[in-house]
Design a protein around this motif. Structure first.
Motif, PDB file in Angstrom:
ATOM      1  N   ALA A   1      68.807  68.778  12.023  1.00 32.77           N
ATOM      2  CA  ALA A   1      69.323  67.726  12.078  1.00 32.77           C
ATOM      3  C   ALA A   1      70.624  67.421  11.302  1.00 32.77           C
ATOM      4  O   ALA A   1      70.459  67.698  10.051  1.00 32.77           O
ATOM      5  N   LEU A   2      71.823  67.483  11.831  1.00 31.57           N
ATOM      6  CA  LEU A   2      73.142  67.069  11.051  1.00 31.57           C
ATOM      7  C   LEU A   2      73.499  65.730  11.159  1.00 31.57           C
ATOM      8  O   LEU A   2      73.658  65.292  12.140  1.00 31.57           O
TER       9      LEU A   2
ATOM     10  N   LEU B   1      81.024  70.599   8.412  1.00 35.13           N
ATOM     11  CA  LEU B   1      81.864  71.802   9.012  1.00 35.13           C
ATOM     12  C   LEU B   1      81.430  73.156   8.433  1.00 35.13           C
ATOM     13  O   LEU B   1      81.172  74.038   8.908  1.00 35.13           O
ATOM     14  N   GLU B   2      81.701  73.043   7.036  1.00 36.37           N
ATOM     15  CA  GLU B   2      81.395  74.112   6.275  1.00 36.37           C
ATOM     16  C   GLU B   2      79.636  74.441   6.369  1.00 36.37           C
ATOM     17  O   GLU B   2      79.374  75.762   6.540  1.00 36.37           O
TER      18      GLU B   2
ATOM     19  N   LEU C   1      75.470  77.910   8.736  1.00 34.58           N
ATOM     20  CA  LEU C   1      74.169  77.854   9.824  1.00 34.58           C
ATOM     21  C   LEU C   1      74.372  78.642  10.843  1.00 34.58           C
ATOM     22  O   LEU C   1      73.495  79.672  11.159  1.00 34.58           O
ATOM     23  N   GLU C   2      75.727  78.795  11.271  1.00 37.42           N
ATOM     24  CA  GLU C   2      75.902  79.594  12.370  1.00 37.42           C
ATOM     25  C   GLU C   2      76.000  81.131  12.076  1.00 37.42           C
ATOM     26  O   GLU C   2      75.493  82.060  12.642  1.00 37.42           O
TER      27      GLU C   2
ATOM     28  N   ASN D   1      82.088  62.717  14.204  1.00 37.11           N
ATOM     29  CA  ASN D   1      82.794  64.154  14.500  1.00 37.11           C
ATOM     30  C   ASN D   1      84.123  63.881  14.158  1.00 37.11           C
ATOM     31  O   ASN D   1      85.016  64.685  14.983  1.00 37.11           O
ATOM     32  N   SER D   2      84.714  63.216  13.060  1.00 38.49           N
ATOM     33  CA  SER D   2      86.110  63.214  12.757  1.00 38.49           C
ATOM     34  C   SER D   2      86.227  62.546  11.490  1.00 38.49           C
ATOM     35  O   SER D   2      85.061  62.087  10.833  1.00 38.49           O
TER      36      SER D   2
END
Ligand SMILES: O=C(CO)[C@H](O)[C@H](O)COP(=O)(O)O
Length: 150
Positions: free
Chosen positions: A4-5, A16-17, A22-23, A35-36
């Motif tokens: 969970a982020l 974002l980093e 994680l991806e 988200n901004s």
């Protein structure tokens, strides 16, 4: 494993980093915002991420604000959450081994990206020791929650 982020505007860039990391690792995550870079209030996002961990929807959580302090305080208000604010990899390792921390908080204005990702990597790849004394202490934390918080 699903992470969970949560973040506020101060933690958005570092989140974002963390997502890129994680991806690249193939680790699933669920992003509870924000988200901004628009100014917002960290308790909303810290709570959402912490509730996802407490409910079992996510196994662990990573929350980020400028200092990491406000969002870690928030996450720790949710019953069952042990959120550790870490600025070094030794603390990230020990909070898993000793405290079985189920959330990590980072301060985007405190640690640089490389160190933050090293902390995340250490946190996610360290297991709770399971030692009896640490189990006993964690059980005492839960007892305090049961007795004092409702
Ligand atoms: O670190 C934080 C809380 O602990 C917040 O990110 C910080 O307080 C935000 O401040 P501002 O609205 O001035 O950007």
């Amino acid at each position: 494993m699903s992470i969970a982020l949560g973040c506020d505007h101060g933690g958005y860039g570092l989140k974002l980093e963390v997502i890129k990391y994680l991806e690249a690792q193939g680790i699933a995550y669920k992003d509870f915002g924000s988200n901004s870079l628009d100014s917002c209030d960290y308790p909303e996002y810290g709570r959402a991420a912490a509730e996802a961990v407490a409910s079992g929807e996510c196994e662990t959580g990573i929350v980020i604000c400028t200092t990491g302090i406000g969002i870690s305080i928030t996450a720790n208000k949710v019953k069952g959450i042990r959120c550790a604010l870490c600025s070094d990899t030794v603390s990230a390792r020990l909070t898993k081994e000793h405290n079985d921390a189920n959330m990590l908080a980072l301060g985007a204005g405190i640690v640089g990206t490389n160190l933050a990702l090293g902390i995340v990597d250490t946190f996610l790849h360290t297991e709770f020791s399971g030692e009896e004394k640490h189990c006993r202490r964690i059980t005492k934390i839960a007892a305090i929650e049961d007795e004092l918080l409702n």
